[in-house]
Enzyme design. Structure first.
Site: not given
Ligand SMILES: Nc1ncnc2c1ncn2[C@@H]1O[C@H](COP(=O)(O)OP(=O)(O)OP(=O)(O)O)[C@@H](O)[C@H]1O
Length: 837
Positions: A521, A523-525, A638
């Site tokens: 997967g 994520g943002g960074s 989160d």
């Protein structure tokens, strides 16, 4: 006197002859360069430099230079008007020379001819001495032409045309032959580029004689050019010789180059090409086709001899090799016998196709010795007398070739990897091999042994071509590769294990090597890969986060995540951190690997009907994770489906990137940045708090605490029941505004869009989690123990006892207050704890 002498018109030239060859060479060279275009127009494939030189020279020595123009289809290039200033000078020089050679009967035409060579043609224009090219011609300058000259001109024009045509035909023929017989295609390469002819300046007599012979030749050509249909090349030469014998009384009988007496058998080219040979021996260039033909014939013969020598050398090497190797039990030895026997049988008849079965076998290059040896059987013909020679030939010829090929290949391969190649060969042949079938059935036969069935077929003249045999493994020996000039393909065959042997990219974290398997997967960074520890083959998740290595807050943030994960490493509901390394703006985290995350699970179930048990179970799992975090004094901040992963069936929480440890005795923390995933963010995480008006130094801050995580959990439960988060219907900024706006109420339909009834306990739980006031929100324990996540299941006996006790209590108590009823309810409720699921 001759075309060569015209070069004497070069200004400052001391004598005609001294300038003769250099001038000629200059012209030839320029022609050789420029003729490449012409070859394309002529049709045959591109000639080598030598070929171009031939063509150029042929045209160069033509008596009338405008033939050059005619031979080139791009006539515009040669039809430029003459340069007026140059004409008188050149013409004068020619006149002067011509007048000094009164014996030359063709002085007139030649002088006329040379008077025409004043073109500005860029192709055959001036030499480096600014000399006008002799090969240019401007047909629009007839002023100097007298009538007899015109007549000569016309005759020679047709003559030259025919010669050119002949030359073209010759070239076409050669090129078509070359196409058809590729094995001699290297002849031009053998010739190499046109070499310069050795200078003849040291033998003035020869030059003189050559000039004379050229003149004589041209005279003869002119005299003969009027004959009709003079296009046949051979005719021209015959005529030339006849005329030379009969009408050249002035010719020096002692001349060494008597062309009528050219003995082609005695020609020795040495390292000269035909053109060079002509030059050296002062043979007229009209002989060039004959000489060239002879030259190429000899080249062809040489090529054949070379090929034959190579073949014999290869066979010798093979024989030597076999005798030197200890191959007493090897199938190769049988091949030697086979070859010897084959060679002892005369091959009288041409090879004949006997049957499709025998010829349409593509695997013959790999054919086994069994099939080869069958060819040796002296099978009687159908009439039972003797084998037909053609059949024998057929049976002998092919195995010989196949034997060499198959053995050599097998040897070469065996030197690479004898086992893998053996298996590959075996696999290839298993399909067709009767031997393998027998082997599979436990029937063992020594290799290359003829079966009874094969003998029977052979004795009846039936050309059975048995499938290739596979030698037994123990009989295969590793031997040195053959040292022959023939190239054997040594490329190892691709094995099925190649794909596994190919190394996947690896990465080192603190010296431990991990092999990248797949992307789990992103994520943002970050990107999260499934990796394998090369040392122990265990599978992990490797999270690679890029950050600004010069941004202290980023570094601190990641350090904080590491610390939190370390703090929680003993908790079974938190994904375990195995190792980590921070390296120049990149953080590597090695974690235990999850199978898939909750968002993936929800996505798979989208569109399906409501399954309350599914929602309850996953809600419970999720809350258990959150409880561990909250009990550790940490706010995740989160929470979303993607941050819960199943590790061997147990849901675990991941991604503590913006998590914070909540100081003791405090419920909330305050953030200076507004981060999170909007769909699941609590209103308090979005609305700035503690903003002090008039105090610019005071920054916006957002209150985040454990209740914020509960809000997020309420959103996830809501999504599991209704298919999307509470404010999922809003897009972009509106969603944030809706979350922040208390007037925008969350709706809890009693039925889903599929018409499934939503349990009241579920609705109550969602409402308790999505309470706007964080202080009124349920804690994680309350939700976990709430009626939805942990419902009460009463039994029939419980109800019966409850009724019985109520009736008994009412019989004794005539009046009962509301308080008393509440008290009783509470008591019953507590007793129900034993009935919680
Ligand atoms: N240990 C793990 N095992 C299996 N999958 C994982 C693991 N860790 C992360 N993933 C997968 O990688 C995805 C991204 O991981 P993670 O949330 O930690 O990255 P992130 O950069 O923090 O993402 P975001 O910025 O969205 O919060 C997860 O949603 C999950 O699907």
């Amino acid at each position: 006197m001759s075309s060569y002498t015209v070069r004497s018109s070069v200004p400052g030239a001391p004598s005609n002859r001294r300038l003769e060859f250099p001038a000629r060479r200059t012209s030839v060279q320029s022609l050789a360069r420029d003729d490449s275009d012409d070859e394309n127009m002529l049709g045959p494939p591109k000639l080598s430099n030598f070929g171009s030189a031939l063509l150029s020279d042929k045209e160069n020595v033509e008596p009338y230079p405008y033939s050059r123009n005619q031979s080139v289809s791009n006539a515009k290039r040669y039809s430029q008007p003459p340069r007026a200033a140059a004409r008188p000078e050149t013409f004068g020089a020619v006149r002067e020379f011509s007048s000094s050679n009164t014996n030359n009967s063709v002085a007139g035409p030649y002088s006329t001819f040379h008077s025409e060579e004043h073109s500005d043609s860029t192709m055959f224009a001036t030499s480096k001495h600014n000399q006008q090219s002799m090969t240019t011609f401007n047909p629009e300058t007839p002023s100097e032409q007298g009538k007899p000259e015109d007549m000569y001109l016309e005759k020679s024009r047709s003559r030259v045309k025919s010669m050119q045509q002949t030359l073209r035909d010759e070239l076409s023929l050669r090129s078509s032959k070359r196409r058809n017989r590729r094995f001699v295609s290297s002849r031009f390469n053998l010739l190499g580029p046109a070499k310069r002819a050795s200078s003849n300046t040291g033998t003035p007599n020869h030059s003189e004689l050559a000039d004379e012979s050229n003149v004589s030749q041209q005279e003869a050509n002119f005299s003969h050019s009027s004959s009709a249909g003079a296009t046949a090349h051979q005719n021209e030469y015959n005529v030339f010789y006849e005329s030379q014998n009969s009408s050249s009384p002035q010719k020096d009988s002692a001349a060494p180059t008597d062309h009528t007496s050219i003995n082609y058998d005695n020609i020795e080219f040495g390292d000269l090409n035909p053109y060079q040979y002509l030059k050296k021996h002062n043979i007229p260039t009209t002989e060039l086709p004959n000489i060239s033909r002879l030259y190429f014939e000899r080249q062809k013969g040489e090529n054949r001899k070379t090929a034959l020598r190579k073949n014999i050398a290869a066979k010798d090497a093979f024989q030597t090799r076999l005798t030197s190797a200890s191959l007493s039990n090897s199938p190769l030895l049988k091949h030697v016998d086979l070859i010897k026997r084959e060679q002892s049988i005369p091959k009288r008849q041409p090879r004949r196709k006997i049957s499709d079965h025998a010829t349409n076998n593509d695997s013959k290059a790999w054919s086994s010795p069994v099939s080869s040896s069958k060819g040796l059987k002296t099978a009687p013909s159908r009439d039972g007398t003797s084998p037909r020679a053609s059949e024998m030939y057929e049976n002998i010829e092919r195995p010989e070739r196949d034997t060499f090929g198959s053995i050599r290949r097998r040897e070469a391969l065996s030197n690479i990897n004898i086992n893998s190649n053996y298996h590959q060969l075996q696999n290839k042949r298993t399909k067709y091999s009767t031997e393998n079938l027998e082997e599979a059935r436990g029937i063992h036969r020594p290799p290359f042994e003829h079966s009874v069935q094969e003998e029977r077929f052979a004795n009846h003249g039936f050309k059975h071509r048995s499938p290739p045999a596979v030698p037994e493994r123990k009989h295969v020996e590793i031997v040195e590769p053959l040292k022959t000039t023939e190239s054997i393909p040594l490329k190892p065959p691709a094995t099925s294990g190649d794909s596994y042997n190919r190394r996947k990219p690896t990465i080192y974290v603190n010296g431990t090597e991990y092999e990248k398997l797949e992307l789990l997967g992103r994520g943002g960074s970050s990107k999260v890969y499934k990796v394998k520890n090369v040392a122990n083959n265990k599978v992990y998740a490797l999270k690679r986060v890029s950050f600004d290595e010069f941004d202290d807050s980023s570094i601190e943030g990641f350090k904080g995540e590491i610390e939190l994960l370390k703090k929680l490493e003993t908790k079974p509901r938190v994904v375990k951190l195995i190792d980590h390394e921070m390296d120049h703006g990149v953080l590597y985290e090695v974690m235990e690997c999850g199978d898939h995350d909750l968002s993936h699970t929800l996505a798979l179930r989208s569109g399906m009907g409501l399954d309350v048990e599914f929602v309850r179970f996953h809600s419970q799992e999720m809350l258990k994770c959150v409880k561990v975090v909250h009990d550790s004094g940490i706010v995740h901040s989160d929470l979303k489906p993607a941050n819960f992963v199943f590790v061997k069936g147990i849901l675990k929480i991941i991604d503590f990137g913006i998590a914070n440890a909540v100081p003791e005795h405090t419920v909330n923390i305050y953030r200076e940045t507004q981060i999170g995933t909007p769909n699941y963010m609590a209103p308090e995480a979005l609305v700035a708090m503690n903003y002090t008006q008039g105090q610019p130094a005071e920054q916006n801050r957002w209150k985040v605490g454990k209740p914020s995580d509960i809000w997020s959990c309420g959103c996830i439960i809501y999504q599991m029941i209704y298919g999307r988060p509470p404010y999922g219907g809003f897009q972009g900024q509106n969603r944030l505004l809706a979350i922040m706006n208390p007037e925008v109420k969350i709706v809890y339909p009693e039925k889903t869009s599929n018409g499934d009834v939503v349990p009241k306990t579920a609705i109550d739980t969602m409402k308790a989690c999505l309470e706007r006031n964080p202080e009124k929100r349920w804690s994680v324990d309350e939700v976990l123990n709430g009626p939805f996540v942990k419902p009460i299941a009463v039994t029939h006996f419980f109800i019966r006892d409850l009724i019985k006790n109520s009736v008994k209590y009412g019989a004794n108590q005539r009046e009962i207050s509301n308080e008393k009823i509440e008290e009783l309810a509470e008591d019953v409720w507590h007793r129900l704890a034993d009935f919680r699921l």
